[in-house]
Design a protein around this motif. Structure first.
Motif, PDB file in Angstrom:
ATOM      1  N   ALA A   9     -43.480  -3.816 -72.810  1.00 51.29           N
ATOM      2  CA  ALA A   9     -44.524  -4.738 -72.369  1.00 51.29           C
ATOM      3  C   ALA A   9     -44.228  -6.168 -72.826  1.00 51.29           C
ATOM      4  O   ALA A   9     -44.522  -7.133 -72.102  1.00 51.29           O
ATOM      5  CB  ALA A   9     -45.880  -4.289 -72.907  1.00 51.29           C
ATOM      6  N   TYR A  10     -43.636  -6.302 -74.011  1.00 60.38           N
ATOM      7  CA  TYR A  10     -43.284  -7.627 -74.532  1.00 60.38           C
ATOM      8  C   TYR A  10     -42.332  -8.334 -73.573  1.00 60.38           C
ATOM      9  O   TYR A  10     -42.550  -9.489 -73.192  1.00 60.38           O
ATOM     10  CB  TYR A  10     -42.657  -7.476 -75.918  1.00 60.38           C
ATOM     11  CG  TYR A  10     -42.180  -8.772 -76.537  1.00 60.38           C
ATOM     12  CD1 TYR A  10     -43.077  -9.686 -77.074  1.00 60.38           C
ATOM     13  CD2 TYR A  10     -40.820  -9.076 -76.600  1.00 60.38           C
ATOM     14  CE1 TYR A  10     -42.646 -10.872 -77.654  1.00 60.38           C
ATOM     15  CE2 TYR A  10     -40.374 -10.258 -77.173  1.00 60.38           C
ATOM     16  CZ  TYR A  10     -41.285 -11.150 -77.699  1.00 60.38           C
ATOM     17  OH  TYR A  10     -40.846 -12.318 -78.265  1.00 60.38           O
ATOM     18  N   TRP A  11     -41.279  -7.634 -73.154  1.00 59.02           N
ATOM     19  CA  TRP A  11     -40.293  -8.271 -72.278  1.00 59.02           C
ATOM     20  C   TRP A  11     -40.799  -8.400 -70.849  1.00 59.02           C
ATOM     21  O   TRP A  11     -40.380  -9.297 -70.111  1.00 59.02           O
ATOM     22  CB  TRP A  11     -38.970  -7.506 -72.336  1.00 59.02           C
ATOM     23  CG  TRP A  11     -38.299  -7.715 -73.666  1.00 59.02           C
ATOM     24  CD1 TRP A  11     -38.155  -6.795 -74.657  1.00 59.02           C
ATOM     25  CD2 TRP A  11     -37.737  -8.931 -74.153  1.00 59.02           C
ATOM     26  NE1 TRP A  11     -37.528  -7.358 -75.743  1.00 59.02           N
ATOM     27  CE2 TRP A  11     -37.260  -8.674 -75.464  1.00 59.02           C
ATOM     28  CE3 TRP A  11     -37.583 -10.205 -73.624  1.00 59.02           C
ATOM     29  CZ2 TRP A  11     -36.643  -9.649 -76.243  1.00 59.02           C
ATOM     30  CZ3 TRP A  11     -36.969 -11.178 -74.396  1.00 59.02           C
ATOM     31  CH2 TRP A  11     -36.505 -10.899 -75.689  1.00 59.02           C
ATOM     32  N   GLN A  15     -40.929 -11.651 -68.016  1.00 58.24           N
ATOM     33  CA  GLN A  15     -40.604 -11.604 -66.594  1.00 58.24           C
ATOM     34  C   GLN A  15     -41.686 -12.291 -65.755  1.00 58.24           C
ATOM     35  O   GLN A  15     -41.391 -12.889 -64.723  1.00 58.24           O
ATOM     36  CB  GLN A  15     -40.449 -10.143 -66.140  1.00 58.24           C
ATOM     37  CG  GLN A  15     -39.246  -9.432 -66.740  1.00 58.24           C
ATOM     38  CD  GLN A  15     -37.937 -10.108 -66.394  1.00 58.24           C
ATOM     39  OE1 GLN A  15     -37.687 -10.434 -65.240  1.00 58.24           O
ATOM     40  NE2 GLN A  15     -37.101 -10.328 -67.395  1.00 58.24           N
ATOM     41  N   GLU A  16     -42.912 -12.235 -66.247  1.00 61.01           N
ATOM     42  CA  GLU A  16     -44.007 -12.871 -65.521  1.00 61.01           C
ATOM     43  C   GLU A  16     -43.937 -14.390 -65.585  1.00 61.01           C
ATOM     44  O   GLU A  16     -44.610 -15.083 -64.816  1.00 61.01           O
ATOM     45  CB  GLU A  16     -45.349 -12.391 -66.082  1.00 61.01           C
ATOM     46  CG  GLU A  16     -45.603 -10.900 -65.861  1.00 61.01           C
ATOM     47  CD  GLU A  16     -46.861 -10.420 -66.560  1.00 61.01           C
ATOM     48  OE1 GLU A  16     -47.578 -11.271 -67.142  1.00 61.01           O
ATOM     49  OE2 GLU A  16     -47.124  -9.200 -66.532  1.00 61.01           O
ATOM     50  N   LYS A  35     -40.834 -20.053 -70.523  1.00 62.66           N
ATOM     51  CA  LYS A  35     -42.042 -20.380 -71.265  1.00 62.66           C
ATOM     52  C   LYS A  35     -42.511 -19.142 -72.027  1.00 62.66           C
ATOM     53  O   LYS A  35     -42.519 -18.033 -71.475  1.00 62.66           O
ATOM     54  CB  LYS A  35     -43.147 -20.858 -70.321  1.00 62.66           C
ATOM     55  CG  LYS A  35     -42.869 -22.207 -69.670  1.00 62.66           C
ATOM     56  CD  LYS A  35     -42.961 -23.339 -70.676  1.00 62.66           C
ATOM     57  CE  LYS A  35     -42.812 -24.689 -69.989  1.00 62.66           C
ATOM     58  NZ  LYS A  35     -42.872 -25.810 -70.946  1.00 62.66           N
ATOM     59  N   TYR A  36     -42.888 -19.314 -73.291  1.00 70.12           N
ATOM     60  CA  TYR A  36     -43.369 -18.170 -74.049  1.00 70.12           C
ATOM     61  C   TYR A  36     -44.688 -17.700 -73.455  1.00 70.12           C
ATOM     62  O   TYR A  36     -45.534 -18.527 -73.074  1.00 70.12           O
ATOM     63  CB  TYR A  36     -43.543 -18.533 -75.524  1.00 70.12           C
ATOM     64  CG  TYR A  36     -43.459 -17.338 -76.437  1.00 70.12           C
ATOM     65  CD1 TYR A  36     -42.229 -16.764 -76.742  1.00 70.12           C
ATOM     66  CD2 TYR A  36     -44.602 -16.762 -76.974  1.00 70.12           C
ATOM     67  CE1 TYR A  36     -42.153 -15.655 -77.553  1.00 70.12           C
ATOM     68  CE2 TYR A  36     -44.531 -15.653 -77.787  1.00 70.12           C
ATOM     69  CZ  TYR A  36     -43.291 -15.096 -78.066  1.00 70.12           C
ATOM     70  OH  TYR A  36     -43.203 -13.986 -78.868  1.00 70.12           O
ATOM     71  N   GLY A  43     -44.581 -22.098 -76.695  1.00 72.83           N
ATOM     72  CA  GLY A  43     -43.181 -22.382 -77.017  1.00 72.83           C
ATOM     73  C   GLY A  43     -42.274 -21.910 -75.901  1.00 72.83           C
ATOM     74  O   GLY A  43     -42.698 -21.780 -74.744  1.00 72.83           O
ATOM     75  N   TYR A  44     -41.023 -21.618 -76.270  1.00 74.71           N
ATOM     76  CA  TYR A  44     -40.067 -21.205 -75.244  1.00 74.71           C
ATOM     77  C   TYR A  44     -38.961 -20.346 -75.837  1.00 74.71           C
ATOM     78  O   TYR A  44     -38.709 -20.355 -77.048  1.00 74.71           O
ATOM     79  CB  TYR A  44     -39.447 -22.429 -74.548  1.00 74.71           C
ATOM     80  CG  TYR A  44     -38.591 -23.306 -75.451  1.00 74.71           C
ATOM     81  CD1 TYR A  44     -37.253 -23.001 -75.705  1.00 74.71           C
ATOM     82  CD2 TYR A  44     -39.121 -24.443 -76.046  1.00 74.71           C
ATOM     83  CE1 TYR A  44     -36.468 -23.801 -76.533  1.00 74.71           C
ATOM     84  CE2 TYR A  44     -38.354 -25.243 -76.866  1.00 74.71           C
ATOM     85  CZ  TYR A  44     -37.024 -24.927 -77.100  1.00 74.71           C
ATOM     86  OH  TYR A  44     -36.250 -25.714 -77.925  1.00 74.71           O
ATOM     87  N   LEU A  45     -38.311 -19.614 -74.958  1.00 73.36           N
ATOM     88  CA  LEU A  45     -37.106 -18.865 -75.264  1.00 73.36           C
ATOM     89  C   LEU A  45     -36.031 -19.353 -74.303  1.00 73.36           C
ATOM     90  O   LEU A  45     -36.187 -19.230 -73.081  1.00 73.36           O
ATOM     91  CB  LEU A  45     -37.321 -17.360 -75.098  1.00 73.36           C
ATOM     92  CG  LEU A  45     -36.053 -16.482 -75.157  1.00 73.36           C
ATOM     93  CD1 LEU A  45     -35.435 -16.534 -76.556  1.00 73.36           C
ATOM     94  CD2 LEU A  45     -36.367 -15.041 -74.765  1.00 73.36           C
ATOM     95  N   ARG A  46     -34.961 -19.903 -74.842  1.00 71.86           N
ATOM     96  CA  ARG A  46     -33.845 -20.350 -74.004  1.00 71.86           C
ATOM     97  C   ARG A  46     -32.715 -19.348 -74.140  1.00 71.86           C
ATOM     98  O   ARG A  46     -32.300 -19.008 -75.253  1.00 71.86           O
ATOM     99  CB  ARG A  46     -33.372 -21.729 -74.441  1.00 71.86           C
ATOM    100  CG  ARG A  46     -32.205 -22.277 -73.604  1.00 71.86           C
ATOM    101  CD  ARG A  46     -31.782 -23.656 -74.091  1.00 71.86           C
ATOM    102  NE  ARG A  46     -30.673 -24.182 -73.289  1.00 71.86           N
ATOM    103  CZ  ARG A  46     -30.050 -25.344 -73.549  1.00 71.86           C
ATOM    104  NH1 ARG A  46     -30.456 -26.088 -74.582  1.00 71.86           N
ATOM    105  NH2 ARG A  46     -29.049 -25.746 -72.793  1.00 71.86           N
TER     106      ARG A  46
END
Length: 334
Positions: A9-11, A15-16, A35-36, A43-46
């Motif tokens: 569910a986290y990942w 995807q959303e 975008k987190y 925040g963000y994940l690059r």
């Protein structure tokens, strides 16, 4: 409040966010900033796919609540993560400001990952098992592809739990991590530069593993109560940044002799007690200069540096800029 969520569910939440994802490098379609998920924080994940099976990640976030991720058993390749700031903990290790965690290939166990609410900034890389195994064997394997005995623990079968270790990031690790954050290139040059940095980190990790395995040939046995006392000694040091006790006084406070404390501290944390304290002070100074409106002299005093010239030299050595110049740079970026 605590948010508990499954690994899947986290990942799926990420995807959303694909529609809101960005491409910071117009010459690289697989350099993506996600975008987190707003349900969890800001925040963000690059993620930059340097080649198939090798992904570099940069995470910058502020969780809205403490987060617990329930992860299943899964096949795992090499993974290295370093936190400039932020805290998390899993079954085998914890990671916090200035620390790293490294996994070899093998089976990741079913576990609960606890993430703190402190602002988090970190970098890391992941290699799929086949990629990591081929990479290590290509560099250090014999003609038959066999690894030296001291490195065999890094590659395990998919039904064997992976090796895991964590510790304070060495200065060399921290320099490479900052170079990744500040990569000056785009396109092909960026990808070559960043993959070179991953290989540099791998070299540092392999050298550490060899040193650890060699030192383990004559290990210092530590009883559980001794380990607890050594951790207490660390907490005392961190609570007394401005006036730390001597090694003998510290040993007396935790009811150990100074030799056992000295050797045990290195065994638990990979460095001496006062080298640990030195780097922690600098990390705290870095955080204060970035987040507080304080004079450099006030910051130096707050973290326990009496000599401002020594503080400035140590700060520059660790972070690449004098403290005043770093502070000015941060104010301009706001």
């Amino acid at each position: 409040m605590t948010i508990t969520i499954s690994w899947q569910a986290y990942w799926e939440l990420f995807q959303e966010t694909i529609e809101r994802s960005q491409h910071p490098d117009p010459d690289d379609a697989i350099d993506v900033v996600y975008k987190y998920p707003q349900a969890l924080g800001q925040g963000y994940l690059r993620q930059i796919e340097l080649r198939e099976g090798l992904v570099l990640s940069i995470l910058n976030l502020q969780l809205s609540d403490r987060l617990i991720i329930q992860a299943p058993e899964r096949e795992h390749g090499f993974e290295w993560n370093f936190n400039f700031t932020g805290q998390s903990q899993n079954k085998l290790a914890a990671i916090s400001d200035g620390r790293y965690i490294f996994y070899g290939s093998g089976l990741a166990p079913k576990e609960t990952i606890n993430c703190g609410i402190q602002p988090a900034l970190g970098v890391g890389f992941e290699m799929e098992p086949e990629v990591s195994n081929q990479l290590l064997r290509s560099f250090v394997g014999d003609p038959d592809g066999e690894l030296p005995p001291e490195l065999q623990s890094l590659i395990r079968q998919s039904d064997q739990e992976y090796c895991c270790r964590s510790g304070i990031a060495t200065q060399a690790m921290q320099i490479v991590a900052r170079q990744i954050l500040q990569c000056p290139y785009q396109g092909i040059a960026k990808r070559m530069y960043l993959e070179g940095k991953v290989l540099e980190l791998m070299g540092i990790l392999v050298a550490q593993e060899v040193e650890i395995q060699n030192s383990n040939s004559n290990p210092l046995p530590l009883k559980p109560d001794v380990v607890d006392r050594i951790h207490l000694a660390r907490e005392i040091l961190l609570q007394r940044l401005d006036n730390p006790p001597s090694l003998i006084e510290l040993a007396r406070q935790v009811s150990l002799n100074d030799y056992l404390l000295k050797q045990g501290f290195r065994a638990c944390f990979g460095t001496t007690a006062f080298n640990y304290l030195h780097h922690y002070r600098l990390e705290q100074a870095h955080h204060l200069l970035k987040t507080k409106n304080m004079k450099v002299s006030e910051v130096a005093k707050a973290v326990g540096f009496v000599n401002q010239s020594y503080f400035a030299a140590a700060f520059r050595k660790k972070f690449g800029l004098p403290p005043k110049e770093y502070q000015i740079q941060q104010k301009k970026s706001v």
